[in-house]
Design an enzyme around this catalytic site. Structure first.
Site, mmCIF file in Angstrom:
data_model
loop_
_atom_site.group_PDB
_atom_site.id
_atom_site.type_symbol
_atom_site.label_atom_id
_atom_site.label_comp_id
_atom_site.label_asym_id
_atom_site.label_seq_id
_atom_site.Cartn_x
_atom_site.Cartn_y
_atom_site.Cartn_z
ATOM 1 N N GLN A 1 -0.749 4.689 1.786
ATOM 2 C CA GLN A 1 -1.594 3.685 1.123
ATOM 3 C C GLN A 1 -2.828 4.322 0.494
ATOM 4 O OE1 GLN A 1 -1.189 0.534 0.291
ATOM 5 N NE2 GLN A 1 0.892 0.622 1.082
ATOM 6 N N SER A 2 -2.703 5.575 0.078
ATOM 7 C CA SER A 2 -3.846 6.299 -0.473
ATOM 8 C C SER A 2 -4.400 5.648 -1.740
ATOM 9 C CB SER A 2 -3.412 7.727 -0.803
ATOM 10 O OG SER A 2 -4.383 8.380 -1.594
ATOM 11 N N ASN A 3 -5.701 5.368 -1.714
ATOM 12 C CA ASN A 3 -6.384 4.880 -2.917
ATOM 13 C C ASN A 3 -6.587 6.023 -3.903
ATOM 14 O OD1 ASN A 3 -7.088 2.112 -1.889
ATOM 15 N ND2 ASN A 3 -8.058 3.391 -0.333
ATOM 16 N N CYS B 1 -4.510 8.529 -4.386
ATOM 17 C CA CYS B 1 -3.257 8.742 -5.118
ATOM 18 C C CYS B 1 -3.070 7.679 -6.192
ATOM 19 C CB CYS B 1 -2.082 8.742 -4.147
ATOM 20 S SG CYS B 1 -2.019 10.238 -3.125
#
Ligand SMILES: *Cc1c(COP(=O)(O)O)cnc(C)c1O
Length: 333
Positions: A79-81, A83
């Site tokens: 859930q990387s912001n 990325c």
């Protein structure tokens, strides 16, 4: 100002809507019976919803383009912001994007993972400890095909990226001056440390007299290597601007009391903070970073760490795009 001229000389691709708004949180402050609260809205930087990585990516993307890159590679959690914003920056610049995500392939594309997909990024799943090695492998493979990959470290946290948060401190300095405000403490979540590095160095370069207090999202207490890394990134960013100011590891303020169940584990602390800010002020925060950061701020206020006459600024780093991946953790059963 000489400092802004030095920044203007660095390659930069405009991605963010700047300056981001700065406003009060009067209803939250009243609800808590606490200090005066301000919020800096980097959730509104605007790149495929926004967030703090957009400021770093303005300088990282420009560096990639200068080096002739055709593909951006970076890594993070599912859930990387970071990325998600990197995928958007690549799309906007017409570059390919490869995202190395740590963990097992997610059964459903939701939250940021859905957005990565819509933004056209190609995803490589890998065990979390192997993210850096996998980025290098993907880069080597692309080079073998005659491509020009540019690897952005996790969180975009190197000297080039951190310049974005020195610029952010200059922006805040100007907003506070125009509004005749002073801030006693800035509170924000820290993880890979680039935001902290830029804010700490920016505070020094702009003569900010308040405290810059990082809330650890996943940095363990007593992690000396982390503080040394943040210091070295901050000093590297100053070098890029031809400045000799230094930030020593001991000058960095970090609170590691809110690690809860670990990275990405949403507990009561995060749940309550997200609801409180949303229901008093209409501001959405996400489960992994901002829930923890705002939760820490609320708890520190409850514990009487800030007096009524003080002004505390929460720097919103922007992650509400992950909320929909946490439906089961945020709603009552
Ligand atoms: C990445 C991120 C942070 C942490 O910033 P670092 O520069 O990695 O320390 C905080 N909040 C959000 C929403 C993020 O995506």
């Amino acid at each position: 100002m000489q400092l802004t001229e030095a920044i203007d000389r660095l390659p930069r691709q405009r991605l963010a809507n700047l300056p981001t708004p700065l406003h009060e949180l009067p209803r939250l402050s009243a609800e808590l019976g606490g200090p005066r609260l301000l919020i800096k809205r980097d959730d509104l930087t605007g790149l495929a919803t926004g967030g703090n990585k957009t400021r770093k990516l303005e300088f990282l993307l420009a560096d990639a383009i200068e080096q002739g890159a055709d593909t951006l590679i970076t890594a993070g959690g599912p859930q990387s912001n970071h990325c998600r914003q990197t995928a958007a920056a690549a799309a906007k610049a017409g570059l390919d994007c490869r995202l190395v995500l740590g963990g097992d392939p997610a059964p459903r594309r939701e939250g940021n993972l859905l957005l990565d997909d819509l933004l056209g990024a190609h995803i490589h799943w890998t065990p979390k400890p192997e993210r850096n090695a996998t980025m290098d492998r993907v880069a080597d493979e692309l080079r073998g095909e005659g491509r020009q990959p540019y690897v952005i470290p996790i969180g975009g946290s190197n000297a080039v990226g951190s310049v974005g948060y020195i610029l952010a401190m200059i922006e805040l300095h100007e907003q506070l001056a125009a509004a005749g405000e002073t801030v006693d403490t800035i509170v924000f979540p820290t993880s890979s440390g680039g935001t902290q590095a830029g804010l700490a160095m920016g505070a020094k370069l702009t003569g900010f007299t308040g405290r810059v207090l990082a809330i650890s999202v996943d940095v363990e207490p007593g992690d000396r290597a982390f503080l040394e890394e943040v210091s070295s990134v901050a000093n590297g960013a100053a070098d890029l601007l031809g400045r000799s100011e230094r930030v020593a590891p001991d000058e960095l303020a970090i609170n590691c009391d809110y690690l809860g169940g670990g990275y990405g584990v949403v507990g009561d602390h995060e749940r309550e903070a997200i609801r409180l800010l949303a229901s008093t002020e209409g501001v959405l925060t996400g489960p992994v970073y901002s829930g923890r950061g705002v939760g820490a701020l609320v708890d520190l206020i409850h514990k009487g760490q800030f007096s009524q006459g003080q002004t505390v600024l929460y720097w919103h780093t922007g992650d509400e795009s992950a909320l929909h991946a946490y439906v089961d953790h945020l709603t009552d059963p």
